[in-house]
Every structure is written in C-alpha cells, then in structure tokens.
Design an enzyme around this catalytic site. Structure first.
Site, PDB file in Angstrom:
ATOM      1  N   ASP A   3      -6.161   2.402  -3.238  1.00  0.00           N
ATOM      2  CA  ASP A   3      -7.406   2.310  -2.475  1.00  0.00           C
ATOM      3  C   ASP A   3      -7.664   3.521  -1.582  1.00  0.00           C
ATOM      4  O   ASP A   3      -8.773   3.696  -1.086  1.00  0.00           O
ATOM      5  CB  ASP A   3      -7.488   0.993  -1.676  1.00  0.00           C
ATOM      6  CG  ASP A   3      -6.313   0.775  -0.747  1.00  0.00           C
ATOM      7  OD1 ASP A   3      -5.412   1.642  -0.707  1.00  0.00           O
ATOM      8  OD2 ASP A   3      -6.286  -0.263  -0.059  1.00  0.00           O
ATOM      9  N   ARG A   4      -6.662   4.362  -1.377  1.00  0.00           N
ATOM     10  CA  ARG A   4      -6.886   5.558  -0.558  1.00  0.00           C
ATOM     11  C   ARG A   4      -7.058   6.791  -1.424  1.00  0.00           C
ATOM     12  O   ARG A   4      -6.622   6.815  -2.578  1.00  0.00           O
ATOM     13  CB  ARG A   4      -5.697   5.814   0.352  1.00  0.00           C
ATOM     14  CG  ARG A   4      -5.459   4.727   1.341  1.00  0.00           C
ATOM     15  CD  ARG A   4      -4.365   5.141   2.292  1.00  0.00           C
ATOM     16  NE  ARG A   4      -4.129   4.056   3.222  1.00  0.00           N
ATOM     17  CZ  ARG A   4      -3.506   4.201   4.372  1.00  0.00           C
ATOM     18  NH1 ARG A   4      -3.041   5.372   4.734  1.00  0.00           N
ATOM     19  NH2 ARG A   4      -3.332   3.167   5.172  1.00  0.00           N
TER      20      ARG A   4
ATOM     21  N   SER B  73       0.802  -1.228   0.000  1.00  0.00           N
ATOM     22  CA  SER B  73       0.000   0.000   0.000  1.00  0.00           C
ATOM     23  C   SER B  73       0.831   1.273   0.000  1.00  0.00           C
ATOM     24  O   SER B  73       1.618   1.501  -0.894  1.00  0.00           O
ATOM     25  CB  SER B  73      -0.971  -0.040   1.176  1.00  0.00           C
ATOM     26  OG  SER B  73      -1.873   1.014   1.086  1.00  0.00           O
ATOM     27  N   HIS B  74       0.694   2.071   1.059  1.00  0.00           N
ATOM     28  CA  HIS B  74       1.344   3.383   1.108  1.00  0.00           C
ATOM     29  C   HIS B  74       2.782   3.304   1.619  1.00  0.00           C
ATOM     30  O   HIS B  74       3.461   4.321   1.687  1.00  0.00           O
ATOM     31  CB  HIS B  74       0.544   4.303   2.021  1.00  0.00           C
ATOM     32  CG  HIS B  74       0.394   3.726   3.391  1.00  0.00           C
ATOM     33  ND1 HIS B  74      -0.469   2.695   3.648  1.00  0.00           N
ATOM     34  CD2 HIS B  74       1.031   3.993   4.542  1.00  0.00           C
ATOM     35  CE1 HIS B  74      -0.374   2.354   4.915  1.00  0.00           C
ATOM     36  NE2 HIS B  74       0.536   3.121   5.495  1.00  0.00           N
TER      37      HIS B  74
ATOM     38  N   LYS C 105     -11.663  -0.484  -0.231  1.00  0.00           N
ATOM     39  CA  LYS C 105     -11.783   0.955  -0.382  1.00  0.00           C
ATOM     40  C   LYS C 105     -11.268   1.328  -1.766  1.00  0.00           C
ATOM     41  O   LYS C 105     -10.527   0.567  -2.380  1.00  0.00           O
ATOM     42  CB  LYS C 105     -11.066   1.694   0.730  1.00  0.00           C
ATOM     43  CG  LYS C 105      -9.605   1.323   0.961  1.00  0.00           C
ATOM     44  CD  LYS C 105      -9.136   1.964   2.266  1.00  0.00           C
ATOM     45  CE  LYS C 105      -7.647   1.790   2.498  1.00  0.00           C
ATOM     46  NZ  LYS C 105      -7.286   0.509   3.096  1.00  0.00           N
TER      47      LYS C 105
ATOM     48  N   ASP D 264      -1.405   1.438  -3.809  1.00  0.00           N
ATOM     49  CA  ASP D 264      -2.255   0.423  -4.439  1.00  0.00           C
ATOM     50  C   ASP D 264      -3.618   0.963  -4.857  1.00  0.00           C
ATOM     51  O   ASP D 264      -4.498   0.184  -5.246  1.00  0.00           O
ATOM     52  CB  ASP D 264      -2.407  -0.791  -3.516  1.00  0.00           C
ATOM     53  CG  ASP D 264      -3.075  -0.451  -2.196  1.00  0.00           C
ATOM     54  OD1 ASP D 264      -2.930   0.691  -1.732  1.00  0.00           O
ATOM     55  OD2 ASP D 264      -3.756  -1.325  -1.625  1.00  0.00           O
TER      56      ASP D 264
ATOM     57  N   ASP E 273      -2.990   6.376  -3.140  1.00  0.00           N
ATOM     58  CA  ASP E 273      -1.793   5.751  -2.561  1.00  0.00           C
ATOM     59  C   ASP E 273      -1.201   4.666  -3.459  1.00  0.00           C
ATOM     60  O   ASP E 273      -1.635   4.484  -4.602  1.00  0.00           O
ATOM     61  CB  ASP E 273      -2.107   5.187  -1.171  1.00  0.00           C
ATOM     62  CG  ASP E 273      -3.009   3.971  -1.236  1.00  0.00           C
ATOM     63  OD1 ASP E 273      -3.743   3.839  -2.234  1.00  0.00           O
ATOM     64  OD2 ASP E 273      -2.973   3.151  -0.300  1.00  0.00           O
TER      65      ASP E 273
HETATM   66  C1  VG1 Z   1      -3.857   1.464   8.318  1.00  0.00           C
HETATM   67  C2  VG1 Z   1      -5.075   2.343   8.471  1.00  0.00           C
HETATM   68  C3  VG1 Z   1      -6.334   1.526   8.216  1.00  0.00           C
HETATM   69  C4  VG1 Z   1      -6.257   0.863   6.835  1.00  0.00           C
HETATM   70  C5  VG1 Z   1      -4.974   0.055   6.744  1.00  0.00           C
HETATM   71  C6  VG1 Z   1      -4.786  -0.540   5.364  1.00  0.00           C
HETATM   72  O1  VG1 Z   1      -3.870   0.433   9.281  1.00  0.00           O
HETATM   73  O2  VG1 Z   1      -5.118   2.918   9.751  1.00  0.00           O
HETATM   74  O3  VG1 Z   1      -7.453   2.381   8.312  1.00  0.00           O
HETATM   75  O4  VG1 Z   1      -7.349   0.014   6.632  1.00  0.00           O
HETATM   76  O5  VG1 Z   1      -3.858   0.890   7.022  1.00  0.00           O
HETATM   77  O6  VG1 Z   1      -4.842   0.431   4.384  1.00  0.00           O
HETATM   78  P1  VG1 Z   1      -3.027   0.498  10.649  1.00  0.00           P
HETATM   79  O7  VG1 Z   1      -3.225  -0.816  11.318  1.00  0.00           O
HETATM   80  O8  VG1 Z   1      -1.603   0.797  10.257  1.00  0.00           O
HETATM   81  O9  VG1 Z   1      -3.590   1.648  11.425  1.00  0.00           O
HETATM   82  V1  VG1 Z   1      -3.821   0.351   3.063  1.00  0.00           V
HETATM   83  O10 VG1 Z   1      -4.253   1.593   1.969  1.00  0.00           O
HETATM   84  O11 VG1 Z   1      -2.354   0.507   3.803  1.00  0.00           O
HETATM   85  O12 VG1 Z   1      -4.037  -1.177   2.469  1.00  0.00           O
HETATM   86 CO    CO Z   2      -3.651   1.269   0.167  1.00  0.00          CO
END
Ligand code: VG1
Ligand code: CO
Length: 544
Positions: free
Chosen positions: A281-282, A113-114, A376, A279, A277
């Site tokens: 989804d954000r 992801s990010h 998302k 991937d 981001d």
């Molecule tokens: C974080 C965010 C959460 C999101 C998750 C995956 O998790 O707070 O809201 O669903 O990332 O998103 P955490 O456990 O680090 O707080 V993504 O776009 O990184 O797949």
């Molecule tokens: Co993501």
C-alpha cells in the site's frame, strides 16, 4: 460437519493500533491468540450469516497458519463464502478491491505492513468493512473491549484448504474460493490509466526499476509493468514474495532503498525508480536526480490526475493526514475543491471517499490512493506517475520543479526515534502538551513566532464522530509547522515521530538541502520537547 465451541481465556493486550493488531510473531503464536482476536471481530459484527469474507495477506511468516485458522473460524461462525488469494497472498489494495468488487461483507488483511517478518519478526491482522476500507474506530474499540472478556470461540473441524489451488473448495459447509491475487486488481488499473500511452513510453526506451522488496507486490508488478505494459524483463527486482522478505525490512524509504536511490542519482541509472512496502500500500518515487517526498507526490498527483483517463473529469477533493505537508492544500485551493485534514491512518479517509467529497488521499508516510479502493495503493501511485510522465513528456525532476515554481515548495522531513522507552516517550508528550496553552505569540530561534499550538482533534464531517489527541501541532506565523506524535504501529517500546515543515513561496528558494532548510525548526523542537536529553539519543533512528 462439526462446529466446536472451544473455551478460551482472554488476552489483555489485543488493542488495535493505527492499522490493525500488530505484534511479534511469538506473541501471535501463543495458544488461541489468533482465534480470540478473530472471534472477537466476528462477535462485534452483525448480519454476516451466509455472506462473503475476503482473506489475504502479504505472505509473511505465519500467514499460512493464521489463514487456515481464519477460514475455520469463518465457517463455524456462519459465513457463506470465503474468497482467498492464491497461496494466501493479497496486497492490501487488492484485498480492498476484491471486497468491493465481489460485494463482500468484509475482509481480514493479514499483514504487519512495512515491519520486518520471519519467526522473530512481526505479524498483524486487520479487519476491513464492506466499503473495502479499514474498520472505523467504533468497531476497533468494540473489538478491543470484546477481546478482554472473550471466553470461547467457534471453529469447524475440517481439513486445511489447499491455498495453492485456484478454484472452489469447502471448509465445513462454507465455500472457499481461491483466486488469482492479481487478475481483478490489474483489470481495475486498466480502467484508470492509459495503458497504451505507458506502453509507448516503455517502447521509446524509458527505463525504470521497481523494487518489490521481496514482498507482496512482486507478482502484481511483474504482471502489470512487465507483461501488460511491456517494461523490459528485469524492471522488477526482488519480485518473489518471501516469508521474511529476504531477511530485509520492507519499508520503502531512503534508508532501506538507499541502493536504488543512489543508482537514480547516477547518469547510468534508469529514468524512474519506485518501490512498495510489505503489503503493497505504500510507494516510494524517485526520478533521475530527484527524490520526491510523499507529501509532494500527493500534491503533484492531485494537480495532474486529470491526465489519466480515470480522473479525466477532475477530482472532487483532496484529503491528507494531519502530519502530511500542506503542499496538497495549495493544489486544492487552486482547483477550487475541498481539502480535508484527518488523523493519521487510512481509516479516517473512508467516510470522505464514500461521501464523494474527496477523490485523492495521501499521507506523508508514503501512502497515496484514490476512490478506486479504500486503502492506500502503492502500484496505483506508480502507474499514475507513469501516466503523467508519459502525457507531459517530461522528467520527474522537471515536473517537480515546475510544481514548486507554480505553488511554492513545502520543505518537509520526518525524524523517527524508534524503540524509545515507552514511559519516557509518553511523559515527553504529556509535558509538551502541558506547555501548549502558553506558546501562542512567543518567539523562538530569531524569527519563529508561534501562531497556534494544540493537540489535534478531528471532527468527521460525514458521521459527526470526534477523535481527540491525534498529535501535537505547533504552527508559526510564516506557515512553518512542527508536529509530534507517537506511532501506533510499532511493536517494541515507543516510536516518537517528529514532523517538520517550512513553506517557501513560488518565487522563493527551492534548491536548499532539506535538513538545512529545516534546521531552525529542528532546534526549536528539541528545545521545547527535550527529545535528545530525555531519550538519550543524539540523532533520530530514521530520517525520511
Ligand atoms: C504509520 C504511518 C501512517 C500509516 C500507518 C499504516 O502509522 O505513519 O501514516 O497509515 O503506518 O501504514 P504510525 O501510527 O506508526 O505513525 V502501513 O503501510 O504500515 O499499513
Ligand atoms: Co503498508
């Protein structure tokens, strides 16, 4: 074709977090690390013989290597067909759609992801089930248990698939179909939004900038915003995916998108700015002179969704993760629809969406989505905003202000303390948890009276499952809230997340600076948890 059964030894650290297994690339490069994990996933599934598996990722470093391994493992384990995005690319929401659209058994989404990418960055693997959403906890728990004892995996001895060539190939006896990553997703977006209306908006001179952050949404945004909706060329910036995200950090927040934020605050800047981001989804949404917090964005999208054709008959309900502000709750109340509060992570929305109890979901971490997929969806949020702007013929700032005037404003911020020593962080949480029973009724910072204090437990109303210890919440009698939890996506040390929220009624003051408005809560949190003294940090690493 030869199927080889290869002996292996287990790793003890393959525990999936909030969203799949995320580790440093160097960890993933250890012998059999990928093979063990994917085989452990297959070992926990039943009934996939001859079925379809979707594979795609965000294009980060090691994606290509891991995909070839995944294909050989899938072929040896008896999948009938793999659908893979061209060059291994599929945004997370597009992967979710493709699983649903082609009635696949499930999918592997390769992304961290990010988190930054590259040889020194992070890699990740997540399994999604047949509804297109992240595997529920009962599967991720079983996979973790399996990884600890796994002693062999199965692989076909077959050449690499040519991921650049669209069309049908084979790996052993299994069909491998390389798909254009954008086409099906773009067609889905066309069914949800009024493309003619948005096209007219761009034709009338409306200007936006979309920062794809060198990540997976580049091709999607080019095709949808520029080719289909007629936004001028150059609307999409950083639109070519690169394995290390242009050496950047593909997290669409005010730290990593500061130049875009600053541009939107100038008279010469465009009308609208957005980013996505790693991937896809954000989403980050910024109007001219108006940053929209993700929690407010969720509430505003839900309140106005009926302006888009896909939601014209109204929405069934809204769900938000526990740390997300309660702004959406006020919208649900007014619409007379269900409202659900779930733990952090999209996997908790799946049952509610499948049961038709909610239509729109969101998280404070810049994630919003709907029942069109089971993840998302960054571009979806951008398109819904565009549809709303085009329908209401108002600026983002006007839409946000009118929303507050109707529902009140939930001032909201998140303070992250990254790469904290893991022992110190878990001790901090434990000590705070021990204080909770004594807090209700106590007064702090002059006028803050604690109404409740607990560690959030979620009872899934659809399947009856329970998830405990999902984050500490301390609520006050005036509706203010402090939430503290440890991140489940970091790869080094611990990340402490502190979420702060204060409600100001419809006729209250809506023009305060956010950090100033939340000052008493910030002071309270530090006093009660000892964040600064224990972590030795003067201030958070990131404020969003
Ligand atoms: C974080 C965010 C959460 C999101 C998750 C995956 O998790 O707070 O809201 O669903 O990332 O998103 P955490 O456990 O680090 O707080 V993504 O776009 O990184 O797949
Ligand atoms: Co993501």
């Amino acid at each position: 074709m030869t199927i080889q059964t290869i002996k292996t030894t287990p790793y003890q650290d393959q525990k999936p977090g909030t969203s799949g297994l995320r580790k440093r690339v160097t960890v993933y490069q250890q012998p059999n690390y990928v093979e063990n994990y994917i085989q452990a996933i297959f070992d926990c599934l039943e009934g996939y013989q001859g079925q379809t598996l979707v594979i795609g990722g965000d294009g980060r470093y090691y994606n290509d290597v891991a995909i070839q391994k995944a294909i050989r493992l899938a072929a040896a384990n008896g999948f009938g067909r793999v659908l893979v995005g061209q060059n291994g690319l599929l945004s997370t929401p597009a992967a979710s759609h493709i699983i649903r659209h082609y009635k696949a058994f499930g999918g592997l989404v390769l992304s961290a992801s990010h988190n930054p990418g590259g040889p020194e960055g992070d890699f990740g693997i997540k399994y999604n089930v047949g509804n297109g959403g992240p595997a529920p906890e009962k599967i991720t728990d079983a996979v973790y248990a399996r990884t600890k004892v796994i002693d062999s995996y199965k692989m076909v001895d077959a050449p690499d698939v040519a991921l650049g060539e669209i069309g049908v190939q084979h790996s052993g006896d299994m069909i491998v179909e390389v798909l254009d990553p954008v086409t099906d997703y773009a067609a889905l977006m066309e069914t949800l939004f009024d493309f003619d209306l948005i096209r007219a908006l761009f034709a009338s001179g409306f200007r936006m900038t979309f920062d794809a952050m060198h990540a997976v949404t580049g091709p999607y945004a080019h095709r949808i915003l520029e080719d289909m909706l007629g936004a001028p060329k150059g609307t999409v910036i950083n639109g070519t995916p690169s394995p290390d995200f242009g050496n950047g950090h593909p997290d669409p927040n005010l730290v990593y998108c500061k130049p875009m934020h600053d541009l939107l605050m100038t008279p010469e800047g465009p009308d609208f700015g957005a980013a996505s981001d790693g991937d896809g989804d954000r989403n980050l949404i910024i109007g001219k002179n108006r940053f929209v917090t993700p929690s407010d964005s969720l509430a505003i999208l839900a309140a106005n969704a009926a302006l888009a054709p896909g939601y014209a008959t109204g929405i069934a309900g809204i769900a938000r993760s526990m740390p997300t502000s309660a702004a959406a709750d006020r919208v649900a109340e007014k619409l007379g629809i269900e409202m659900h509060e779930t733990p952090t992570g999209w996997k908790f929305f799946g049952n509610l969406l499948d049961a038709g109890r909610v239509t729109i979901c969101g998280e404070e971490s810049a994630g919003t989505g709907s029942n069109h997929v089971r993840e998302k969806d960054g571009l979806w949020a951008v398109l819904l905003w565009l549809n709303i702007i085009a329908s209401r013929r108002q600026s983002v700032d006007e839409i946000v202000r009118e929303h507050w005037a109707t529902y009140g404003r939930n001032y909201y911020t998140r303070h992250d303390y990254e790469e904290v020593d893991a022992t110190i962080a878990s001790q901090l949480v434990e000590d705070l948890r021990a204080q909770l029973p004594a807090l209700p009724g106590k007064n702090f910072e002059d006028d803050l009276q604690v109404a409740y204090a607990d560690d959030f437990t979620y009872h899934d109303p659809v399947d009856g499952s329970t998830s405990a210890r999902q984050g500490i919440r301390i609520g006050f009698t005036d509706g203010s809230r402090v939430v503290l939890r440890l991140s489940g996506t970091g790869t080094v040390g611990a990340t402490l997340r502190l979420y702060l929220e204060r409600y100001e009624a419809a006729d209250g003051r809506h023009d305060l600076d956010t950090q100033t408005a939340l000052e008493p809560l910030i002071a309270f949190a530090d006093q009660i948890a000892g964040i600064k003294s224990r972590t030795g940090r003067d201030e958070p690493s990131v404020i969003t």
